[in-house]
Structure formats: structure tokens, C-alpha cells
Design a protein around this motif. Structure first.
Motif, PDB file in Angstrom:
ATOM      1  N   MET A 273      16.368 -31.151 -17.563  1.00 20.17           N
ATOM      2  CA  MET A 273      17.605 -30.650 -16.934  1.00 20.17           C
ATOM      3  C   MET A 273      17.725 -29.138 -17.112  1.00 20.17           C
ATOM      4  SD  MET A 273      18.975 -32.902 -15.249  1.00 20.17           S
ATOM      5  CE  MET A 273      20.487 -32.124 -14.742  1.00 20.17           C
ATOM      6  N   ASN A 274      17.391 -28.645 -18.311  1.00 21.18           N
ATOM      7  CA  ASN A 274      17.418 -27.191 -18.532  1.00 21.18           C
ATOM      8  C   ASN A 274      16.471 -26.497 -17.563  1.00 21.18           C
ATOM      9  OD1 ASN A 274      19.236 -27.127 -20.584  1.00 21.18           O
ATOM     10  ND2 ASN A 274      17.743 -26.807 -22.220  1.00 21.18           N
ATOM     11  N   ALA A 275      15.240 -27.043 -17.475  1.00 24.24           N
ATOM     12  CA  ALA A 275      14.223 -26.407 -16.635  1.00 24.24           C
ATOM     13  C   ALA A 275      14.707 -26.340 -15.184  1.00 24.24           C
ATOM     14  CB  ALA A 275      12.920 -27.187 -16.737  1.00 24.24           C
ATOM     15  N   ILE A 276      15.297 -27.436 -14.690  1.00 24.79           N
ATOM     16  CA  ILE A 276      15.772 -27.448 -13.298  1.00 24.79           C
ATOM     17  C   ILE A 276      16.909 -26.438 -13.131  1.00 24.79           C
ATOM     18  CG2 ILE A 276      16.952 -28.850 -11.549  1.00 24.79           C
ATOM     19  CD1 ILE A 276      15.509 -31.279 -12.724  1.00 24.79           C
ATOM     20  N   ARG A 277      17.806 -26.420 -14.125  1.00 24.43           N
ATOM     21  CA  ARG A 277      18.975 -25.552 -14.006  1.00 24.43           C
ATOM     22  C   ARG A 277      18.596 -24.072 -13.974  1.00 24.43           C
ATOM     23  NH1 ARG A 277      23.239 -25.848 -18.648  1.00 24.43           N
ATOM     24  NH2 ARG A 277      23.597 -28.010 -18.069  1.00 24.43           N
ATOM     25  N   HIS A 278      17.477 -23.726 -14.664  1.00 15.56           N
ATOM     26  CA  HIS A 278      17.115 -22.310 -14.749  1.00 15.56           C
ATOM     27  C   HIS A 278      16.021 -21.898 -13.771  1.00 15.56           C
ATOM     28  CE1 HIS A 278      19.181 -22.924 -18.626  1.00 15.56           C
ATOM     29  NE2 HIS A 278      19.671 -21.754 -18.294  1.00 15.56           N
ATOM     30  N   LEU A 336      24.312 -26.886 -26.484  1.00 14.44           N
ATOM     31  CA  LEU A 336      24.022 -27.890 -27.519  1.00 14.44           C
ATOM     32  C   LEU A 336      22.694 -28.600 -27.271  1.00 14.44           C
ATOM     33  CD1 LEU A 336      27.571 -29.542 -27.704  1.00 14.44           C
ATOM     34  CD2 LEU A 336      26.649 -27.731 -29.129  1.00 14.44           C
ATOM     35  N   GLY A 337      22.267 -28.607 -25.978  1.00 12.46           N
ATOM     36  CA  GLY A 337      21.109 -29.422 -25.596  1.00 12.46           C
ATOM     37  C   GLY A 337      19.851 -29.176 -26.416  1.00 12.46           C
ATOM     38  N   LEU A 338      19.455 -27.904 -26.573  1.00 14.04           N
ATOM     39  CA  LEU A 338      18.199 -27.627 -27.275  1.00 14.04           C
ATOM     40  C   LEU A 338      18.333 -27.827 -28.781  1.00 14.04           C
ATOM     41  CD1 LEU A 338      16.783 -24.568 -25.299  1.00 14.04           C
ATOM     42  CD2 LEU A 338      15.977 -26.929 -25.303  1.00 14.04           C
TER      43      LEU A 338
HETATM   44 MG    MG Z   1      20.817 -27.701 -21.876  1.00 17.86          MG
END
Ligand code: MG
Ligand code: ATP
Length: 369
Positions: A273-278, A336-338
Motif C-alpha cells: 500500500m505504501n509503494a502504491i501510494r508513493h 504507523l504502517g512501517l
Molecule cells: Mg503506510
């Protein structure tokens, strides 16, 4: 050995032993007294034992009184000299013990400790141990302070992050209640989105507090890495499509990993999700997996344009979201995710790292095989 010599040995041994036993009893009584008492006693017992042996033997062997008095005098003088040296030695030991006490007090007060150089080996060993304890104490204190600081920041950030959507929710609820909302359906949808965001943030916080408290209940079981990744990719695909990001997977079939199913899919899900968001539209996010000699490696690469090298370690900090400023945009997460990813991976005795690579960055999770 002649029978005379045997008799002499026996008589001398009995007398000296008598003095030794008395000395041992006295030593037991003064065992808590300062060290110079024991050192003095050792000298007295040593000389006393010799004198007693000589006197006892002389009496049995009918030595002349003159010879006997000479021998006793010699023993007395040697005894005095030995006692003086014993007391000097005791003084050195007492000084060394005092230095150790000073060191222990310094450790307790959190001050610098100086190791003594000229002390006896045993005392130096104690001093070294004290110095090591002092180092450990300082490290623990520094870590505790850092944890306390990050806990304080987290509470401040979370209250900030919850207050904003709550104020919005209250405003929308009031508008609906007063009947002044121009587009009630939009308000309802917006309220639902905000509530979901807050709920997932509270879930994340709960997970983090369980990780920090060491209260995770992981059930490790062998699973096929490719299945876990496929599931995460399927879950994230709609978001990737909406953003125009190409999401691909390339995991070597049959690679198995021992992990907790829910935890591992959370790790993969957060990274994807992080990768897609960035990653900007038309960018690519790729999830790869393979096994090495002693680990299973999972890599998530994206096209985020790279992370500032100074920030590479900060991304795993609780609350970090690209900047220390707390002014999140509408799309921003809670940071918080990472932290959760690292906590879960470390609970599996694994590691997670990030580096810049090509047009983006690459997160690598290594789990023990
Ligand atoms: Mg995240
Ligand atoms: N794949 C990535 N590419 C570039 N930057 C990233 C990437 N993943 C994380 N970051 C940076 O690290 C920060 C922290 O990420 P993290 O997942 O912990 O929090 P978040 O995504 O902001 O919020 P949350 O995951 O709690 O919803 C992000 O805000 C972003 O600045």
C-alpha cells in the motif's frame, strides 16, 4: 627420619595446630571487622604457631633456657616485622576497597567511573565489571529516555490526528441535525470515510502497543510465500488500478516461510500500500520473493522517486510520514504502517531494510528460513 625427628614433628605440629585452631576461632569472630584485623591476625597466628611449636619442642627436648629465650626473641622480632607488613598490605587492600566503593557510588549516581590501574587483579576485575555495568546502565537509560520521548510524541500526534477528523465529523453531524446540509448524501459518505480512517488508525495503534508490550501471540507455521503475496496483490489491485499504477508479483514458486499468517500478510499489505501510494501514475510496483542460504527474502520496489538518504532510517519510526511537520494532507497516513512492519518482522527474528534503487525505493524483508 629418626624417631627423635618424628617426635619433634609431632610435638611441633600439635602446638602449632592448637594456635591455628584458636586463630581460626578468633578469625570467625572478627570476620565482619575491617580487613586490617584479619591481616594482623594472620601475622599473629603465623608467628604464634612457630613460637608455640618451638617452645613446645624445646620443653620436650630439654633445650637450655638461654637457647630457648634466643629462639623466642628471634621469633618475636620476626613476628613484629611480619605484622607491620601484614598491616601495610591490609591498608592497600582497604584503600582499594574504598576506591571500589567510590566507583559503585558513581555508577549509582550515573557519573563517569574511572578504573583503578594499580590495584590487585581481583579488585581490578570487580572494577571492570562495575565499569561494564555502568555502560549498560547508561545505554538502558538512554534507550528508556528515547522510548519515553517517542511515546510522548506519539500521544501528541495521535491526539492531533484524531482531533481533526473528529471536529469535521461533529461539524457534519451538526449540519445534518440542523437540516442545513446542502448535500446530505455527500456528508454521509464523508463521515463514513473519516470513521473508517479513524478506526484503522486505532487498530494500528492497538497493534503497535501490543508489539511494544511484547504481547504478540504469533502462531508460526510453514506457508507458501507466493500465496501470501498473491493475496496481498489481489487486495491492493483495485487501489493500484484507480491510481494508474502497475502492480506486479514475481515470487519463486514453492518458497516456504515459517510465519504467522495474519502478521505476514499485514507486513506485505503495508509495504504494498505504501509503494502504491508513493508511486506516480504509470509507475510500477513490483513484489518479488526468493530464498537465500539462510533466509527468505521479500522485496517490494516502487517508483517513488527515492527517499532522502537522511530519512532512510526514519521511515520506520512511529509517527514519521516524510516530514517532521504535523500537517498531513487528506491522503496522509498516520505514520504507523512501517513501525508495525518492523515490529512484526522483528517478532519473527527477521529484519526489514530500505534503500533507494533505480527510480524509487526498495524495501527488503528477510525472515529466517
Ligand atoms: Mg503506510
Ligand atoms: N514505498 C515508499 N516510498 C516512498 N516513501 C515511503 C514509502 N513507504 C513509506 N514511505 C515514507 O515513510 C513514511 C512512513 O510510512 P508509514 O507506512 O509508516 O506511514 P504512512 O504510510 O504515512 O501511514 P500509515 O501507514 O500509518 O497509514 C511515509 O509517510 C512516507 O513518507
Amino acid at each position: 627420619m629418626t624417631s627423635d625427628q618424628v617426635t619433634v614433628v609431632l610435638i611441633a605440629a600439635c602446638w602449632s595446630l592448637g594456635v591455628g585452631v584458636v586463630g581460626a576461632l578468633v578469625g570467625w569472630r572478627i570476620r565482619r571487622a575491617p580487613i586490617r584485623w584479619s591481616a594482623g591476625l594472620i601475622a599473629v597466628v603465623a608467628v604464634g604457631g612457630v613460637v608455640a611449636g618451638v617452645v613446645g619442642t624445646a620443653r620436650a627436648m630439654f633445650l637450655s633456657t638461654h637457647d630457648l629465650s634466643v629462639v623466642v626473641l628471634v621469633c618475636g622480632v620476626s613476628g613484629l616485622v611480619s605484622a607491620v607488613f601484614a598491616l601495610l598490605l591490609a591498608r592497600t587492600l582497604a584503600l582499594s576497597a574504598r576506591r571500589l566503593r567510590g566507583m559503585a557510588a558513581a555508577v549509582g549516581a550515573g557519573q563517569d567511573v574511572q578504573r583503578p590501574v594499580g590495584d590487585p587483579a581481583e579488585m581490578r576485575a570487580v572494577a571492570d565489571e562495575l565499569a561494564r555495568s555502568s555502560d549498560r546502565l547508561r545505554t538502558a537509560q538512554a534507550r528508556e529516555r528515547q522510548l519515553e520521548q517517542s511515546r510522548r510524541e506519539l500521544v501528541a500526534w495521535v491526539s492531533h490526528d484524531l482531533r481533526t477528523p473528529l471536529a469535521g465529523l461533529r461539524a457534519m453531524a451538526e449540519a445534518l441535525d440542523d437540516g442545513v446540509a446542502t448535500d446530505p448524501r455527500r456528508y454521509h459518505r464523508q463521515m463514513l470515510t473519516e470513521t473508517n480512517r479513524m478506526a484503522s488508525m486505532v487498530d494500528d495503534l492497538f497493534e503497535l502497543s501490543r508489539i511494544h508490550a511484547g504481547a504478540l501471540n504469533l502462531t508460526l507455521q510453514p506457508m507458501v510465500l507466493r500465496d501470501v503475496v498473491s493475496e496481498s496483490i489481489a487486495g491492493a489491485a483495485p487501489v493500484a488500478t484507480t491510481r494508474g499504477v502497475e502492480l506486479g508479483g514475481n515470487v519463486v514458486p514453492d518458497v516456504e516461510v515459517r510465519a504467522d499468517a495474519a502478521a505476514l500478510s499485514r507486513v506485505v499489505g503495508n509495504l504494498v500500500m505504501n509503494a502504491i501510494r508513493h508511486t506516480p501514475a504509470d509507475g510500477v510496483v513490483l513484489v518479488e520473493g526468493h530464498s537465500t542460504a539462510d533466509a527468505v527474502e521479500l522485496t517490494v520496489s516502487d517508483g517513488c522517486g527515492g527517499i532522502d538518504p537522511d530519512d532512510l532510517e526514519s521511515v520506520f519510526e512511529v509517527g514519521w510520514r516524510g516530514t517532521r511537520a504535523r500537517t498531513p494532507g487528506p491522503d496522509a497516513g498516520a505514520g504507523l504502517g512501517l513501525a508495525i512492519v518492523r515490529g512484526l518482522v522483528e517478532a519473527h527474528q527477521g529484519t526489514v531494510t530500505v534503500s533507494n534503487h533505480g527510480t524509487g525505493c526498495r524495501f527488503v524483508v528477510r525472515l529466517p528460513a
